[in-house]
Design a protein around this motif. Structure first.
Motif, PDB file in Angstrom:
ATOM      1  N   GLN A 262      -2.796  -5.987   8.503  1.00 48.86           N
ATOM      2  CA  GLN A 262      -1.762  -5.106   7.959  1.00 48.86           C
ATOM      3  C   GLN A 262      -0.407  -5.479   8.555  1.00 48.86           C
ATOM      4  O   GLN A 262      -0.315  -5.960   9.678  1.00 48.86           O
ATOM      5  CB  GLN A 262      -2.060  -3.633   8.278  1.00 48.86           C
ATOM      6  CG  GLN A 262      -3.260  -3.082   7.542  1.00 48.86           C
ATOM      7  CD  GLN A 262      -3.400  -1.579   7.717  1.00 48.86           C
ATOM      8  OE1 GLN A 262      -3.010  -1.028   8.736  1.00 48.86           O
ATOM      9  NE2 GLN A 262      -3.949  -0.923   6.701  1.00 48.86           N
TER      10      GLN A 262
ATOM     11  N   GLN B 239       7.681   9.156  -0.603  1.00 46.82           N
ATOM     12  CA  GLN B 239       6.577   8.354  -0.078  1.00 46.82           C
ATOM     13  C   GLN B 239       5.627   8.056  -1.234  1.00 46.82           C
ATOM     14  O   GLN B 239       5.182   8.972  -1.916  1.00 46.82           O
ATOM     15  CB  GLN B 239       5.846   9.088   1.041  1.00 46.82           C
ATOM     16  CG  GLN B 239       6.659   9.158   2.329  1.00 46.82           C
ATOM     17  CD  GLN B 239       5.871   9.707   3.498  1.00 46.82           C
ATOM     18  OE1 GLN B 239       4.896  10.416   3.294  1.00 46.82           O
ATOM     19  NE2 GLN B 239       6.291   9.389   4.696  1.00 46.82           N
ATOM     20  N   ILE B 240       5.353   6.766  -1.449  1.00 45.95           N
ATOM     21  CA  ILE B 240       4.545   6.353  -2.593  1.00 45.95           C
ATOM     22  C   ILE B 240       3.342   5.553  -2.093  1.00 45.95           C
ATOM     23  O   ILE B 240       3.496   4.656  -1.256  1.00 45.95           O
ATOM     24  CB  ILE B 240       5.350   5.464  -3.570  1.00 45.95           C
ATOM     25  CG1 ILE B 240       6.761   6.015  -3.777  1.00 45.95           C
ATOM     26  CG2 ILE B 240       4.623   5.321  -4.889  1.00 45.95           C
ATOM     27  CD1 ILE B 240       7.702   5.035  -4.445  1.00 45.95           C
ATOM     28  N   SER B 241       2.171   5.862  -2.606  1.00 46.78           N
ATOM     29  CA  SER B 241       0.969   5.063  -2.343  1.00 46.78           C
ATOM     30  C   SER B 241       0.677   4.236  -3.589  1.00 46.78           C
ATOM     31  O   SER B 241       0.538   4.784  -4.689  1.00 46.78           O
ATOM     32  CB  SER B 241      -0.228   5.976  -2.042  1.00 46.78           C
ATOM     33  OG  SER B 241      -0.014   6.691  -0.849  1.00 46.78           O
ATOM     34  N   PHE B 242       0.605   2.923  -3.418  1.00 44.83           N
ATOM     35  CA  PHE B 242       0.362   2.025  -4.543  1.00 44.83           C
ATOM     36  C   PHE B 242      -1.083   1.541  -4.550  1.00 44.83           C
ATOM     37  O   PHE B 242      -1.737   1.462  -3.504  1.00 44.83           O
ATOM     38  CB  PHE B 242       1.309   0.831  -4.486  1.00 44.83           C
ATOM     39  CG  PHE B 242       2.739   1.177  -4.795  1.00 44.83           C
ATOM     40  CD1 PHE B 242       3.147   1.418  -6.095  1.00 44.83           C
ATOM     41  CD2 PHE B 242       3.679   1.278  -3.775  1.00 44.83           C
ATOM     42  CE1 PHE B 242       4.460   1.741  -6.380  1.00 44.83           C
ATOM     43  CE2 PHE B 242       4.995   1.595  -4.051  1.00 44.83           C
ATOM     44  CZ  PHE B 242       5.386   1.836  -5.354  1.00 44.83           C
ATOM     45  N   GLN B 243      -1.536   1.189  -5.742  1.00 45.02           N
ATOM     46  CA  GLN B 243      -2.898   0.696  -5.934  1.00 45.02           C
ATOM     47  C   GLN B 243      -2.853  -0.798  -6.291  1.00 45.02           C
ATOM     48  O   GLN B 243      -1.802  -1.334  -6.614  1.00 45.02           O
ATOM     49  CB  GLN B 243      -3.575   1.476  -7.065  1.00 45.02           C
ATOM     50  CG  GLN B 243      -3.621   2.974  -6.855  1.00 45.02           C
ATOM     51  CD  GLN B 243      -4.355   3.366  -5.591  1.00 45.02           C
ATOM     52  OE1 GLN B 243      -5.372   2.758  -5.247  1.00 45.02           O
ATOM     53  NE2 GLN B 243      -3.841   4.364  -4.874  1.00 45.02           N
TER      54      GLN B 243
ATOM     55  N   GLU C 209       2.796  10.597  -9.791  1.00 45.12           N
ATOM     56  CA  GLU C 209       1.735   9.779 -10.381  1.00 45.12           C
ATOM     57  C   GLU C 209       1.124  10.559 -11.541  1.00 45.12           C
ATOM     58  O   GLU C 209       0.795  11.740 -11.410  1.00 45.12           O
ATOM     59  CB  GLU C 209       0.667   9.442  -9.356  1.00 45.12           C
ATOM     60  CG  GLU C 209      -0.376   8.478  -9.890  1.00 45.12           C
ATOM     61  CD  GLU C 209      -1.354   7.999  -8.834  1.00 45.12           C
ATOM     62  OE1 GLU C 209      -2.140   7.087  -9.159  1.00 45.12           O
ATOM     63  OE2 GLU C 209      -1.327   8.525  -7.695  1.00 45.12           O
TER      64      GLU C 209
ATOM     65  N   ASN D 245      -2.090   1.844 -13.326  1.00 42.60           N
ATOM     66  CA  ASN D 245      -1.542   3.023 -12.647  1.00 42.60           C
ATOM     67  C   ASN D 245      -0.165   3.306 -13.230  1.00 42.60           C
ATOM     68  O   ASN D 245       0.571   2.388 -13.600  1.00 42.60           O
ATOM     69  CB  ASN D 245      -1.423   2.786 -11.141  1.00 42.60           C
ATOM     70  CG  ASN D 245      -2.664   2.125 -10.562  1.00 42.60           C
ATOM     71  OD1 ASN D 245      -3.694   2.756 -10.425  1.00 42.60           O
ATOM     72  ND2 ASN D 245      -2.553   0.830 -10.251  1.00 42.60           N
TER      73      ASN D 245
ATOM     74  N   GLN E  28       0.819  -1.216   0.000  1.00 41.96           N
ATOM     75  CA  GLN E  28       0.000   0.000   0.000  1.00 41.96           C
ATOM     76  C   GLN E  28       0.853   1.266   0.000  1.00 41.96           C
ATOM     77  O   GLN E  28       0.584   2.197  -0.749  1.00 41.96           O
ATOM     78  CB  GLN E  28      -0.911   0.014   1.232  1.00 41.96           C
ATOM     79  CG  GLN E  28      -2.243  -0.650   1.030  1.00 41.96           C
ATOM     80  CD  GLN E  28      -3.212  -0.282   2.132  1.00 41.96           C
ATOM     81  OE1 GLN E  28      -2.837  -0.113   3.289  1.00 41.96           O
ATOM     82  NE2 GLN E  28      -4.479  -0.157   1.787  1.00 41.96           N
ATOM     83  N   GLU E  29       1.846   1.286   0.890  1.00 44.07           N
ATOM     84  CA  GLU E  29       2.660   2.489   1.040  1.00 44.07           C
ATOM     85  C   GLU E  29       4.137   2.091   1.067  1.00 44.07           C
ATOM     86  O   GLU E  29       4.509   1.077   1.660  1.00 44.07           O
ATOM     87  CB  GLU E  29       2.330   3.220   2.348  1.00 44.07           C
ATOM     88  CG  GLU E  29       0.895   3.691   2.473  1.00 44.07           C
ATOM     89  CD  GLU E  29       0.657   5.017   1.772  1.00 44.07           C
ATOM     90  OE1 GLU E  29       1.650   5.706   1.458  1.00 44.07           O
ATOM     91  OE2 GLU E  29      -0.526   5.345   1.527  1.00 44.07           O
TER      92      GLU E  29
ATOM     93  N   SER F  54       7.900   4.035   1.867  1.00 44.93           N
ATOM     94  CA  SER F  54       8.613   5.249   2.289  1.00 44.93           C
ATOM     95  C   SER F  54      10.108   4.975   2.227  1.00 44.93           C
ATOM     96  O   SER F  54      10.589   3.983   2.788  1.00 44.93           O
ATOM     97  CB  SER F  54       8.198   5.632   3.717  1.00 44.93           C
ATOM     98  OG  SER F  54       9.020   6.678   4.206  1.00 44.93           O
TER      99      SER F  54
ATOM    100  N   TYR G   4       3.467   5.727 -12.777  1.00 47.82           N
ATOM    101  CA  TYR G   4       4.323   6.695 -12.083  1.00 47.82           C
ATOM    102  C   TYR G   4       5.493   7.060 -12.990  1.00 47.82           C
ATOM    103  O   TYR G   4       6.057   6.198 -13.673  1.00 47.82           O
ATOM    104  CB  TYR G   4       4.873   6.108 -10.775  1.00 47.82           C
ATOM    105  CG  TYR G   4       3.862   6.065  -9.651  1.00 47.82           C
ATOM    106  CD1 TYR G   4       3.716   7.138  -8.784  1.00 47.82           C
ATOM    107  CD2 TYR G   4       3.067   4.933  -9.446  1.00 47.82           C
ATOM    108  CE1 TYR G   4       2.802   7.101  -7.735  1.00 47.82           C
ATOM    109  CE2 TYR G   4       2.152   4.887  -8.415  1.00 47.82           C
ATOM    110  CZ  TYR G   4       2.015   5.972  -7.568  1.00 47.82           C
ATOM    111  OH  TYR G   4       1.111   5.931  -6.543  1.00 47.82           O
TER     112      TYR G   4
END
Length: 555
Positions: free
Chosen positions: A91, A17-21, A520, A501, A3-4, A6, A503
């Motif tokens: 998680q 910091q990257i948020s992934f789908q 993104e 998605n 999900q994330e 860092s 990047y």
């Protein structure tokens, strides 16, 4: 899924910091922008080998964190439970700190773990596949595991076999241990018998040595003790000097006047206390004198007993407690050895029965593997055809090995013939770079669901292909993302176009320092980036239209 992510002070990355789908995410950018650095960071987070060279120049440490969400059936839960790591919310946070001095600190959900534990958990979450790193699928020793996992019936048979095999190995090792050196076994048995008997015959008791030493000191100093007691008694209650009697007289005199003042009452109390204390002491001294008796034989007995204890301490421990603990341990070993002697025939019979059972299951497993191999070959051929390798021949070789081992009697390896007229050869050696990429994707498509990893990462695995093959590879990677989250670094516009998605990674120089940044892309930016991938630095209206058409076709 991941999900994330860092990353701080890692290589040329200051902080990202990257948020992934879910599904398929691509990372694109110019060569050298830092795309592979992100994959390196993920590799370290999964327990890969670290180096101080990864730490950004001028910084003391690099920090990498990843937040993952786990499906209910994930194998990761079993590993977390084994190490007592909480994961009730589904998680998991992995963290790794690399220090300039070479120190590594690894954490899972805030709990410090060693690198081996981080790697064990990380392998269930991340599968990184690079141009020259084919990991599990390209290692021949893992092919048997993949084959067994592919077919449920084979997997069940293998589990049954391994239970029986472990029992057989336990019996065999026990027999081998005994038969390895019959002479040493007999010597050990004699020695244990002697030691157990020697300690038991001594009849040792806890605190016995302290009591004996105290009694010996009394006997050694008998005359001095007797003289001191005799003189003390004479002083307290003797004919010439009667301390107790005189003190009693003083107490009687004072008792008549003690009521006249508080001071006199206090003095009388002190005299009374002293009188009764000395009276008790005199009585105790008298009793001690009456009980004293010199016993030379008892002194000899004590000295002999203490010498025996000293000899046992030299052999078996520093204290009586140590000796008794040693006795318990060797007594247990002696019983086991005696039982082994008595049960030798029984063991041989059990070993023979276990061997027959394990052979029977090994043959049954081997037959099932061959059936499963044929099914797998058929599926691989279907996948390779879709990747324009319809002339290739894939074979799962199951060679029987006369020697039993933990996985049965088979040696399994994947072989391939890429072109008609060529010889079959081991998968990892026979294929070219482009062919190997397609073979790998075919296998990944079949095994992605079986492998159970949360995120599959492709690091430029599409190198060396183009045109319709590139489009087929893009479709296969997208198909894999139906079972697992996929992160893909690519230079192919076909792969970028089909992604869910996108990047873009770039680098810039700020205050004399090179930094990597990540962005993104929205739909318009994605079209422009694919146009750049198609034409290079110069983007025209035609390349923009081509890029837009490529995205529409992918959808």
């Amino acid at each position: 899924m991941l999900q994330e992510l860092s990353i701080k002070d890692f290589a040329i990355i200051d902080e990202i910091q990257i948020s992934f789908q879910p599904k398929m995410t691509v990372l694109t950018g110019e060569t050298g922008a830092g795309k592979s650095i992100i994959i390196d960071a993920l590799g370290l987070l999964a327990g890969g080998r670290g180096s101080t060279e990864f730490i950004r120049k001028g910084e003391k440490k690099a920090v990498i964190q990843g937040l993952f969400t786990l499906p209910r059936e994930a194998n990761t839960y079993n590993i977390l439970e084994e190490y007592g790591i909480d994961s009730e919310d589904g998680q998991i946070i992995l963290q790794r700190d690399l220090y300039r001095g070479g120190r590594n600190i690894c954490r899972i959900n805030g709990m410090m773990v060693n690198l081996a534990t981080l790697r064990k958990v990380g392998e269930t979450l991340i599968d990184i596949h690079g141009q020259n790193e084919h990991q599990e699928l390209m290692k021949p020793e893992n092919h048997i595991d993949l084959l067994d996992e592919y077919d449920k019936k084979t997997s069940q048979l293998r589990n049954q076999y391994q239970v029986v095999y472990q029992n057989y190995r336990k019996l065999k090792l026990s027999m081998e241990k005994k038969e390895a050196d019959e002479k040493a076994w007999a010597q050990r048995l004699d020695m244990l018998n002697f030691q157990v008997k020697e300690i038991e015959e001594a009849g040792l008791k806890i605190n016995e040595e302290d009591e004996l030493v105290e009694e010996k000191n009394k006997l050694d100093n008998f005359q001095a003790i007797h003289d001191a007691l005799e003189l003390s008694y004479q002083i307290l209650s003797g004919e010439k000097i009667d301390v107790v009697g005189n003190l009693g007289n003083a107490m009687n005199e004072l008792s008549d006047v003690s009521d006249l003042s508080e001071n006199l009452q206090e003095i009388n109390t002190k005299i009374s206390d002293a009188f009764y204390s000395l009276e008790d002491a005199a009585r105790d001294i008298s009793d001690e004198l009456d009980s004293m008796e010199w016993n030379g034989e008892r002194l000899n007995e004590i000295e002999e007993r203490l010498e025996l204890i000293h000899q046992l301490k030299r052999k078996y421990g520093d204290t009586i407690e140590d000796i008794l603990h040693y006795h318990s341990r060797i007594e247990k070993e002696l019983r086991e050895m005696e039982n082994a002697e008595q049960n030798s025939e029984k063991q041989e019979r059990q070993l023979s029965e276990a061997l027959e059972k394990v052979k029977e299951l090994a043959i049954k497993l081997s037959k099932q593997r061959k059936k499963s191999a044929k099914k797998l070959e058929k599926m691989i051929h279907e996948q390779l055809s879709a990747l324009y390798m319809d002339k290739a021949v894939f074979e799962v070789k199951c060679l029987n090995n006369s020697k039993l081992y933990s996985k049965g009697i088979d040696k399994v390896e994947f072989y391939i013939q890429t072109n008609p007229g060529e010889e079959m050869g081991p998968l990892a050696k026979i294929a070219s770079g482009g062919e190997l990429s397609r073979i790998m994707l075919a296998l990944k498509t079949i095994f992605s669901q079986k492998m159970g990893v949360t995120s599959i990462i492709f690091d430029e695995v599409d190198t060396g292909v183009s045109g319709r093959v590139a489009q087929a590879i893009a479709e296969k990677i997208s198909q894999i993302s139906n079972n697992s989250q996929v992160l893909c670094i690519t230079h192919l516009p076909q792969v970028a176009a089909i992604a869910d998605n996108h990047y873009y990674i770039s680098k810039s120089v700020n205050d004399g320092r090179t930094e990597t940044s990540l962005k993104e892309l929205d739909e318009k930016q994605k079209i422009r980036e694919i146009a750049r991938m198609l034409s290079g630095s110069e983007i025209t209206e035609l390349t923009l239209k081509h890029a837009e058409e490529l995205i529409k076709m992918s959808k």
